[in-house]
Design a protein around this motif. Structure first.
Motif, mmCIF file in Angstrom:
data_model
loop_
_atom_site.group_PDB
_atom_site.id
_atom_site.type_symbol
_atom_site.label_atom_id
_atom_site.label_comp_id
_atom_site.label_asym_id
_atom_site.label_seq_id
_atom_site.Cartn_x
_atom_site.Cartn_y
_atom_site.Cartn_z
ATOM 1 N N ILE A 172 -27.602 25.146 49.608
ATOM 2 C CA ILE A 172 -28.032 23.902 50.240
ATOM 3 C C ILE A 172 -26.949 22.866 49.987
ATOM 4 O O ILE A 172 -26.680 22.503 48.840
ATOM 5 C CB ILE A 172 -29.374 23.401 49.673
ATOM 6 C CG1 ILE A 172 -30.397 24.533 49.615
ATOM 7 C CG2 ILE A 172 -29.902 22.242 50.498
ATOM 8 C CD1 ILE A 172 -30.500 25.226 48.271
ATOM 9 N N GLY A 173 -26.318 22.420 51.046
ATOM 10 C CA GLY A 173 -25.272 21.418 50.918
ATOM 11 C C GLY A 173 -25.761 20.054 51.375
ATOM 12 O O GLY A 173 -26.417 19.929 52.413
ATOM 13 N N TYR A 174 -25.495 19.022 50.567
ATOM 14 C CA TYR A 174 -25.854 17.639 50.910
ATOM 15 C C TYR A 174 -24.578 16.844 51.138
ATOM 16 O O TYR A 174 -23.628 16.929 50.343
ATOM 17 C CB TYR A 174 -26.674 17.008 49.785
ATOM 18 C CG TYR A 174 -28.014 17.657 49.601
ATOM 19 C CD1 TYR A 174 -29.087 17.347 50.428
ATOM 20 C CD2 TYR A 174 -28.210 18.606 48.603
ATOM 21 C CE1 TYR A 174 -30.315 17.958 50.271
ATOM 22 C CE2 TYR A 174 -29.435 19.229 48.431
ATOM 23 C CZ TYR A 174 -30.485 18.899 49.269
ATOM 24 O OH TYR A 174 -31.712 19.512 49.121
ATOM 25 N N THR A 175 -24.566 16.074 52.197
ATOM 26 C CA THR A 175 -23.399 15.255 52.526
ATOM 27 C C THR A 175 -23.820 13.788 52.637
ATOM 28 O O THR A 175 -24.724 13.448 53.411
ATOM 29 C CB THR A 175 -22.765 15.699 53.854
ATOM 30 O OG1 THR A 175 -22.379 17.066 53.751
ATOM 31 C CG2 THR A 175 -21.539 14.850 54.173
ATOM 32 N N GLY A 176 -23.172 12.941 51.822
ATOM 33 C CA GLY A 176 -23.427 11.502 51.848
ATOM 34 C C GLY A 176 -22.142 10.740 52.099
ATOM 35 O O GLY A 176 -21.377 11.100 53.003
ATOM 36 N N ARG A 177 -21.870 9.739 51.283
ATOM 37 C CA ARG A 177 -20.652 8.937 51.458
ATOM 38 C C ARG A 177 -20.176 8.448 50.102
ATOM 39 O O ARG A 177 -20.955 7.931 49.303
ATOM 40 C CB ARG A 177 -20.927 7.730 52.377
ATOM 41 C CG ARG A 177 -19.685 6.905 52.704
ATOM 42 C CD ARG A 177 -19.931 5.890 53.828
ATOM 43 N NE ARG A 177 -20.977 4.921 53.475
ATOM 44 C CZ ARG A 177 -22.144 4.836 54.100
ATOM 45 N NH1 ARG A 177 -22.436 5.659 55.112
ATOM 46 N NH2 ARG A 177 -23.033 3.921 53.746
ATOM 47 N N GLU A 178 -18.873 8.607 49.826
ATOM 48 C CA GLU A 178 -18.315 8.152 48.557
ATOM 49 C C GLU A 178 -18.282 6.629 48.487
ATOM 50 O O GLU A 178 -18.183 5.950 49.494
ATOM 51 C CB GLU A 178 -16.871 8.657 48.362
ATOM 52 C CG GLU A 178 -16.718 10.163 48.299
ATOM 53 C CD GLU A 178 -16.285 10.743 49.626
ATOM 54 O OE1 GLU A 178 -16.565 10.092 50.661
ATOM 55 O OE2 GLU A 178 -15.699 11.842 49.639
ATOM 56 N N SER A 179 -18.337 6.161 47.261
ATOM 57 C CA SER A 179 -18.064 4.749 46.982
ATOM 58 C C SER A 179 -17.868 4.614 45.479
ATOM 59 O O SER A 179 -18.272 5.478 44.699
ATOM 60 C CB SER A 179 -19.223 3.869 47.455
ATOM 61 O OG SER A 179 -18.884 2.498 47.296
ATOM 62 N N ASP A 221 -22.085 22.496 42.850
ATOM 63 C CA ASP A 221 -21.164 21.371 43.036
ATOM 64 C C ASP A 221 -21.971 20.102 42.802
ATOM 65 O O ASP A 221 -22.850 19.764 43.591
ATOM 66 C CB ASP A 221 -20.571 21.387 44.441
ATOM 67 C CG ASP A 221 -19.586 20.238 44.679
ATOM 68 O OD1 ASP A 221 -19.374 19.414 43.759
ATOM 69 O OD2 ASP A 221 -19.039 20.163 45.799
ATOM 70 N N GLY A 222 -21.660 19.382 41.717
ATOM 71 C CA GLY A 222 -22.406 18.185 41.394
ATOM 72 C C GLY A 222 -21.607 16.909 41.519
ATOM 73 O O GLY A 222 -22.055 15.849 41.077
ATOM 74 N N GLY A 223 -20.443 16.986 42.135
ATOM 75 C CA GLY A 223 -19.558 15.831 42.210
ATOM 76 C C GLY A 223 -18.319 16.053 41.377
ATOM 77 O O GLY A 223 -18.224 17.021 40.616
ATOM 78 N N GLN A 224 -17.368 15.136 41.492
ATOM 79 C CA GLN A 224 -16.076 15.329 40.842
ATOM 80 C C GLN A 224 -15.754 14.300 39.767
ATOM 81 O O GLN A 224 -14.963 14.578 38.866
ATOM 82 C CB GLN A 224 -14.961 15.295 41.909
ATOM 83 C CG GLN A 224 -15.141 16.324 43.010
ATOM 84 C CD GLN A 224 -15.175 17.742 42.492
ATOM 85 O OE1 GLN A 224 -14.347 18.118 41.663
ATOM 86 N NE2 GLN A 224 -16.142 18.539 42.964
ATOM 87 N N ALA A 225 -16.334 13.119 39.840
ATOM 88 C CA ALA A 225 -16.022 12.067 38.862
ATOM 89 C C ALA A 225 -17.251 11.183 38.669
ATOM 90 O O ALA A 225 -17.953 10.871 39.636
ATOM 91 C CB ALA A 225 -14.830 11.228 39.326
ATOM 92 N N SER A 226 -17.478 10.761 37.447
ATOM 93 C CA SER A 226 -18.692 9.993 37.157
ATOM 94 C C SER A 226 -18.656 8.591 37.766
ATOM 95 O O SER A 226 -19.702 7.976 37.963
ATOM 96 C CB SER A 226 -18.897 9.892 35.641
ATOM 97 O OG SER A 226 -17.819 9.202 35.045
ATOM 98 N N VAL A 228 -17.426 7.898 40.767
ATOM 99 C CA VAL A 228 -17.412 8.003 42.232
ATOM 100 C C VAL A 228 -18.760 8.557 42.666
ATOM 101 O O VAL A 228 -19.173 9.633 42.234
ATOM 102 C CB VAL A 228 -16.285 8.932 42.725
ATOM 103 C CG1 VAL A 228 -16.351 9.075 44.242
ATOM 104 C CG2 VAL A 228 -14.927 8.421 42.292
ATOM 105 N N ILE A 229 -19.457 7.799 43.496
ATOM 106 C CA ILE A 229 -20.706 8.324 44.051
ATOM 107 C C ILE A 229 -20.367 9.548 44.890
ATOM 108 O O ILE A 229 -19.544 9.464 45.804
ATOM 109 C CB ILE A 229 -21.409 7.250 44.897
ATOM 110 C CG1 ILE A 229 -21.954 6.156 43.979
ATOM 111 C CG2 ILE A 229 -22.515 7.852 45.762
ATOM 112 C CD1 ILE A 229 -22.557 4.985 44.698
#
Length: 392
Positions: A172-179, A221-226, A228-229
């Motif tokens: 299950i892949g979720y796609t949002g937006r970085e900030s 995959d839980g993200g790459q940096a704390s 970065v959203i």
């Protein structure tokens, strides 16, 4: 050749190749390979059969799947060999034992193939742990000429008519937006939060799951940096149930949980199957009883028939095979010191003395079961009639 003579002949054949079969088991164990990448293990499994005169060919467009055929009799028997390992813990499911015992069974049956009117097909079936090699091979026609299929699996206990759970697995892949998580969090769409909402929803669902249904998953995959959203996250979930109908019901309910993460956070989400679904095992009753008799003859203590359903195996793509033809997938016990499959201690146990005995016992039991099938006019006609109906 009488049934007694044929049964003795196949047992003697396995015993003559005992050292070769154990060496094969240990060699596969020493070089574990993952799904669809079992190139060395596949080649090792083919080697003894090729030396005996089996004709080997690739099937289903899979580099690590094969058919090795001996004989030309009307009763075509498939013997399934698995040889894939698990990430990080190697052969913690004992597929080295499965491959070696399958080779032993095929070599033994080759000794009596002409007398019993058999065609023996040793099937190299990759990616049982993840990928559904047998399901892919079924779809590609690799089992089309086979009237009955046999294999075995190691475990903590001897179980003649082993059961398994139906299974499906998805990502299950979720796609949002970085900030930036501190400067402008309001500009982000948090795919990490989608994972959290989904896991909470699944946790709440567990109380209402039907008996036999279960789910388990990981965050891949839980993200790459704390700071970065995260704009992208991914889950992998396995769903199991006692049968395919119950599994479909579970899949529908889980789809709502997967969607909840997207709805709550404003993310997009995509659900993708990672492999073909696995059906539950449907062991052939007659074959199961023959295996039970062979277990007792070899001095083993199989779980009583009335208790077998209480010891589900997990899940296997051999279930797909047994749903369309008579088949058997017994469990042959090894001494793992209390460990079960998919534990590191079971990896170590898969080459101990009891594992070596399982290779030899397993090959003898399966070969003698096939001999009994071939020598029984009633059962032989039954499986051939079923095959003809399937083929027509």
């Amino acid at each position: 050749m009488s049934s007694a003579a044929a049964s003795t002949s196949v047992e003697d054949a396995v015993n003559r190749r005992r050292s070769d079969l154990i060496e094969l088991s240990h060699s596969i164990h020493a070089e574990p390979e993952l799904a669809f990448a079992e190139h060395r293990s596949c080649a090792k499994t083919q080697a003894l059969a090729a030396e005996r005169g089996f004709e080997v060919s690739e099937v289903a467009g899979l580099d690590t799947a094969f058919r090795a055929v001996y004989g030309s009799g009307p009763l075509v028997i498939g013997v399934c060999a698995e040889y894939d390992a698990l990430p990080g813990i190697g052969h913690a499911c004992g597929h080295n034992i499965i491959a070696a015992s399958a080779v032993g069974t095929a070599l033994a049956l080759a000794e009596v193939a002409d007398e019993l009117g058999l065609t023996v097909v040793l099937l190299g079936t990759p990616a049982e742990e993840l990928g559904g090699g047998k399901a892919l091979m079924l779809d590609a026609g690799a089992f089309d000429d086979i009237a009955a299929a046999v294999m075995l699996h190691p475990g903590p206990l001897d179980i003649a008519a082993a059961r398994s759970l139906a299974l499906s697995e998805v990502t299950i892949g979720y796609t949002g937006r970085e900030s930036h998580a501190a400067v402008a969090p309001h500009l982000g769409v948090n795919a990490g939060d989608a994972v959290t909402v989904t896991q909470v929803a699944i946790g709440l669902l567990r109380q209402q799951l039907a008996p036999g249904q279960m789910v388990h998953g990981i965050v891949t995959d839980g993200g790459q940096a704390s700071n970065v959203i995260p704009a992208h996250t991914e889950l992998r979930y396995t769903m199991r149930a006692t049968n395919s109908e119950s599994l479909h019901e579970l899949e529908s309910r889980m789809a709502g949980c997967f969607a909840s993460g997207a709805v709550a956070t404003g993310c997009e989400h995509v659900v993708s199957e990672t492999a073909p679904a696995y059906a539950e095992l449907a062991p052939d009753p007659w074959l199961a009883e023959r295996v039970r008799a062979e277990m007792l003859r070899r001095g083993r203590t199989p779980v009583p028939a009335e208790l077998e359903a209480e010891f589900p195996l997990g899940s296997t793509d051999m279930g797909n095979v047994t749903q369309v033809m008579p088949g058997i997938h017994p469990i042959v016990g090894i001494d793992a010191g209390g460990a079960s499959i998919h534990q590191p201690a079971f990896t170590a146990a898969a080459v101990n003395a009891s594992a070596d005995a399982a290779v030899v016992d397993g090959a003898i039991m399966l070969a003698r079961t096939v001999v009994a099938l071939a020598e029984s006019d009633v059962e032989r006609d039954r499986v051939l009639d079923l095959w003809q109906k399937r083929a027509s």
